[in-house]
Design a protein around this motif. Structure first.
Motif, PDB file in Angstrom:
ATOM      1  N   LYS A 150     -28.245  26.223   0.256  1.00 35.39           N
ATOM      2  CA  LYS A 150     -29.521  27.434   0.921  1.00 35.39           C
ATOM      3  C   LYS A 150     -30.536  26.361   1.191  1.00 35.39           C
ATOM      4  N   LEU A 151     -29.889  26.446   2.648  1.00 38.07           N
ATOM      5  CA  LEU A 151     -31.041  25.723   3.894  1.00 38.07           C
ATOM      6  C   LEU A 151     -32.409  25.954   3.849  1.00 38.07           C
ATOM      7  N   PRO A 152     -33.069  25.339   4.206  1.00 33.11           N
ATOM      8  CA  PRO A 152     -34.429  25.899   4.143  1.00 33.11           C
ATOM      9  C   PRO A 152     -34.946  25.899   5.969  1.00 33.11           C
ATOM     10  N   LEU A 153     -35.492  26.422   6.936  1.00 28.42           N
ATOM     11  CA  LEU A 153     -35.765  26.351   8.282  1.00 28.42           C
ATOM     12  C   LEU A 153     -36.382  25.488   8.193  1.00 28.42           C
ATOM     13  N   LEU A 154     -37.342  24.555   8.944  1.00 28.51           N
ATOM     14  CA  LEU A 154     -38.208  23.045   8.539  1.00 28.51           C
ATOM     15  C   LEU A 154     -39.156  23.518  10.533  1.00 28.51           C
ATOM     16  N   LYS A 187     -11.489  35.823  -0.180  1.00 26.99           N
ATOM     17  CA  LYS A 187      -9.803  34.911   0.092  1.00 26.99           C
ATOM     18  C   LYS A 187     -10.075  34.611   2.079  1.00 26.99           C
ATOM     19  N   ASN A 188     -10.296  33.467   2.483  1.00 31.88           N
ATOM     20  CA  ASN A 188     -10.704  32.992   3.923  1.00 31.88           C
ATOM     21  C   ASN A 188     -12.086  33.512   4.288  1.00 31.88           C
ATOM     22  N   LEU A 189     -13.137  34.020   3.441  1.00 30.66           N
ATOM     23  CA  LEU A 189     -13.936  34.773   4.360  1.00 30.66           C
ATOM     24  C   LEU A 189     -15.584  34.423   3.432  1.00 30.66           C
ATOM     25  N   ARG A 190     -15.996  33.337   4.687  1.00 29.24           N
ATOM     26  CA  ARG A 190     -17.199  32.349   4.379  1.00 29.24           C
ATOM     27  C   ARG A 190     -18.297  33.464   4.830  1.00 29.24           C
ATOM     28  N   LEU A 191     -19.467  33.677   3.819  1.00 24.64           N
ATOM     29  CA  LEU A 191     -20.749  34.342   4.119  1.00 24.64           C
ATOM     30  C   LEU A 191     -21.705  33.247   4.399  1.00 24.64           C
ATOM     31  N   ILE A 192     -22.403  33.962   5.231  1.00 26.18           N
ATOM     32  CA  ILE A 192     -23.500  32.767   5.574  1.00 26.18           C
ATOM     33  C   ILE A 192     -24.833  34.147   6.239  1.00 26.18           C
ATOM     34  N   LYS A 193     -25.879  33.669   5.029  1.00 27.80           N
ATOM     35  CA  LYS A 193     -27.058  34.803   5.372  1.00 27.80           C
ATOM     36  C   LYS A 193     -27.719  34.197   6.131  1.00 27.80           C
ATOM     37  N   ALA A 194     -28.790  34.733   6.539  1.00 31.81           N
ATOM     38  CA  ALA A 194     -30.464  34.184   7.559  1.00 31.81           C
ATOM     39  C   ALA A 194     -31.272  34.867   6.348  1.00 31.81           C
ATOM     40  N   GLU A 195     -32.399  34.566   5.507  1.00 35.54           N
ATOM     41  CA  GLU A 195     -33.280  35.839   5.059  1.00 35.54           C
ATOM     42  C   GLU A 195     -33.922  35.431   5.824  1.00 35.54           C
ATOM     43  N   SER A 196     -35.288  35.689   6.379  1.00 35.87           N
ATOM     44  CA  SER A 196     -36.747  35.359   6.193  1.00 35.87           C
ATOM     45  C   SER A 196     -37.805  36.236   5.241  1.00 35.87           C
ATOM     46  N   TYR A 215     -34.862  31.257   4.830  1.00 35.55           N
ATOM     47  CA  TYR A 215     -33.684  29.898   4.403  1.00 35.55           C
ATOM     48  C   TYR A 215     -32.214  30.489   4.752  1.00 35.55           C
ATOM     49  N   VAL A 216     -31.280  30.072   5.075  1.00 34.29           N
ATOM     50  CA  VAL A 216     -30.019  29.790   5.157  1.00 34.29           C
ATOM     51  C   VAL A 216     -29.086  30.359   4.492  1.00 34.29           C
ATOM     52  N   TYR A 217     -28.155  30.704   4.096  1.00 33.28           N
ATOM     53  CA  TYR A 217     -27.847  30.735   2.705  1.00 33.28           C
ATOM     54  C   TYR A 217     -26.283  30.489   2.780  1.00 33.28           C
ATOM     55  N   ILE A 218     -25.249  29.401   2.332  1.00 34.37           N
ATOM     56  CA  ILE A 218     -23.961  29.274   2.428  1.00 34.37           C
ATOM     57  C   ILE A 218     -22.868  29.283   1.593  1.00 34.37           C
ATOM     58  N   GLY A 219     -22.129  30.290   1.447  1.00 34.45           N
ATOM     59  CA  GLY A 219     -20.935  30.560   0.308  1.00 34.45           C
ATOM     60  C   GLY A 219     -20.190  31.104   0.737  1.00 34.45           C
ATOM     61  N   ASP A 220     -18.791  31.081  -0.354  1.00 37.07           N
ATOM     62  CA  ASP A 220     -17.812  31.702  -0.254  1.00 37.07           C
ATOM     63  C   ASP A 220     -17.912  33.241  -0.981  1.00 37.07           C
TER      64      ASP A 220
END
Ligand code: SF4
Ligand code: SF4
Ligand code: SF4
Lengths: 285, 291
Positions: free
Chosen positions: B55-59, B133-142, B124-129
């Motif tokens: 979970k990465l914050p936008l800095l 299978k073979n489907l990763r999801l990256i979610k931007a959430e303000s 934040y940006v969330y990164i996860g599986d």
């Protein structure tokens, strides 16, 4: 009295509620603040009306006076100023018109130019008897905030009773659209999407301390409990349920507002009564 | 290959479409789905996370703070704040933090140096599986009320670059603002989702102007086409004339809502929607992905 119609998720029926409400209330102006995708005039089958072009500030550099101190570039948070051969230029697209550069330049080297951002349209009296104001952002302009501010201000300066229809989402545009209103209706639908986006809207109305009710659209499709849970948590009431019906769909397709039908009028009655109640309470205060 | 799904008008079925497309592709390829609707991200409802590993914050963002012991109430900052994010309340200035963009206007104008800045995290940006299978999801959430969701979307896209994948699907926000522009800029193909209403038609036309500004190739799908067949036909003709690739239509199907409530991409449920979708999927493979 100022009413806001919002919802978070797109396509839940904000414009549907706004236009029908305006028809029944008659003496309210309808103001479409969905500047990225204004649709009320389409649902009402009306012209946008008279146009006022809107601009924001854009710096224009007097290169003779400029000492190349670069203070302007340093304060520009949008990275809109660049230097070529030690002289400043502006990327028009990136400039938000904040004027920080203008205020910081000590050498009077920055003059006022302007950038076109979109239009405010005014149709003074549509066929249903009320005025319609529409903010319409220029395609390609990234920030609708300024135009929204100007549209809202125009409306507040010209009308006492207003319905503001907001755009989708729960960002700064919706925030600013709802600020200082007397009554807010959040239109949602009984799906997990509706639920999650409603929460985000209720976070905003809570922050802004606004009297808020929920309208549940397409109430017969999906699972109502999803929305009821949220309403309970935020302590807001579902004031109206609008079932999905062929009649409504047809009113939409034919651009014949639903409240022109007796059944539509009856459905909206409770809402109208609530609004008039709040209005009277406000004016006697 | 990057494909952005967009629509102009909200609520026309973008997320259902994106989730279905990402799921089908993941049966054959390595896929990353990006939820680029940072204001109201919902894709993880249909493509649930199995595990979020970052979970990465936008800095780098900041908001103004006013030191009332230094403030003389000259109100220069309040009058000139371009975002009207400063308010006078009971004789004191208050910064409306959610909408403060951290511009330097107030600070420049303040003669008593009462304005300083504090860092803030707008989202934040969330990164996860996902559970697939073979489907990763990256979610931007303000965070609710925040501006500049475009920056968050750009950040999510940048993060996606680091991962190996064959196809990236971006589920864009409604509208035509910075978030949508950040989502579609630089992609290989845009899929425009429309429905046979005049409002969707109009908003789609507005988005088309931006697609053309960026000189992107695009295709289009008409969802719920059977609700108004004559208008569907008109929309199809219009966008074909604008050089869009017609990818197919989808019917109105209440099974889609069932899938939403179950938290599944609608193509995982036997339905009319699925039947039509498989045809669109074939077109996307043949005409866009070419594999
Ligand atoms: S602040 Fe004024 S003088 Fe300094 S570089 Fe900018 S325009 Fe030139
Ligand atoms: S007005 Fe603001 S955004 Fe535009 S160039 Fe000046 S400092 Fe930058
Ligand atoms: S500009 Fe400075 S002194 Fe003036 S009102 Fe703002 S914070 Fe106070």
């Amino acid at each position: 009295m100022k009413i806001g119609i919002t919802g978070g998720k797109g396509g839940t029926g904000k414009s549907f509620v706004s236009t029908n409400l305006a028809i029944l209330l008659k003496n309210f102006a309808l103001v479409d603040l969905d500047v990225e995708a204004p649709n009320d005039y389409i649902l009402l089958n009306e012209d946008l009306g008279e146009k006022i072009e809107e601009y924001t500030f854009l710096p224009k550099f007097d290169l003779e006076k400029c000492t190349s101190c670069k203070a302007c570039q340093k304060v520009c948070q949008d990275g809109a100023i660049y230097f070529k051969k030690e002289k400043p230029y502006v990327f028009k697209e990136l400039c938000s018109g904040c004027k920080a550069c203008l205020f910081v330049c000590k050498f009077n080297a920055i003059l006022e130019d302007k950038k076109y951002i979109g239009d405010i349209y005014i149709n003074k009296k549509i066929k249903y008897g009320f005025p319609l104001v529409t903010g319409k952002l220029k395609e390609g302009e990234e920030k609708g905030f300024k135009l929204l501010l100007k549209t809202k201000k125009y409306a507040l300066n010209h009308f006492k009773n207003i319905i503001f229809d907001t755009g989708a989402g729960a960002g700064n545009l919706v925030f600013k659209a709802l600020e200082d209103l007397d009554l807010v209706f959040a239109v949602t639908e009984p799906t997990p999407f509706g639920k999650r986006d409603l929460k985000r809207i209720l976070d905003i109305t809570k922050y802004l301390n606004l009297k808020t009710y929920v309208i549940l659209n397409k109430s017969n499709l999906g699972n109502k409990n999803l929305i009821k849970e949220v309403c309970k948590k935020y302590n807001v009431e579902i004031i109206l349920e609008i079932p999905y019906s062929k009649e409504i769909l047809e009113s939409y397709i034919n651009q014949k507002p639903y409240v022109l039908n007796p059944s539509g009028k009856k459905l909206f009655e409770k809402l109208i009564n609530l609004i008039l109640e709040v209005k009277n309470a406000n004016s006697s205060r | 290959m990057q494909i952005a799904v967009a629509s102009g008008k909200g609520g026309v079925g973008k997320s259902n479409f994106s989730a279905s497309l990402a799921y089908l592709l993941s049966q054959e390829k390595k896929v990353i789905a990006i939820d680029a609707d940072a204001d109201t991200p919902n894709l993880d409802i249909l493509l649930p996370y199995k595990e979020i590993y970052k979970k990465l914050p936008l800095l780098g963002e900041k908001v103004a703070k006013i030191d009332m012991s230094k403030c003389t109430l000259c109100l220069k900052c309040l009058k000139n704040c371009p975002y009207e994010a400063i308010k006078l309340e009971n004789g004191k200035l208050k910064v409306i933090e959610p909408i403060c963009e951290g511009c330097l206007v107030g600070k420049i104008l303040c003669e008593t140096d009462a304005i300083s800045f504090v860092p803030t995290i707008p989202g934040y940006v969330y990164i996860g599986d996902t559970i697939y299978k073979n489907l990763r999801l990256i979610k931007a959430e303000s965070l609710p009320g925040r501006p500049n969701t475009g920056k968050l979307v750009a950040y999510a896209k940048q993060i996606a670059k680091e991962f190996q994948k064959d196809v990236t699907i971006l589920d864009s926000a409604a509208g035509i603002g910075c978030s949508v522009i950040a989502s579609i800029s630089g992609v290989n193909f845009v899929i425009l989702i429309l429905e046979p209403t005049l409002t969707s038609f109009e908003d789609g036309k507005r988005l088309l102007k931006i697609i053309k500004n960026f000189k992107l190739s695009f295709g289009f799908v008409i969802n719920k086409y059977d609700l108004n067949k004559p208008l569907s036909e008109k929309i199809k003709n219009f966008f074909e004339e604008e050089k869009g690739t017609f990818l197919g239509v989808l019917p109105y199907d209440e099974k889609v809502i069932e899938a939403d409530i179950l938290g599944k991409p609608p193509v995982l449920i036997e339905s009319e929607y699925k039947k039509y979708f498989m045809n669109i999927y074939k077109n996307i493979k043949d005409k866009v992905l070419k594999f």
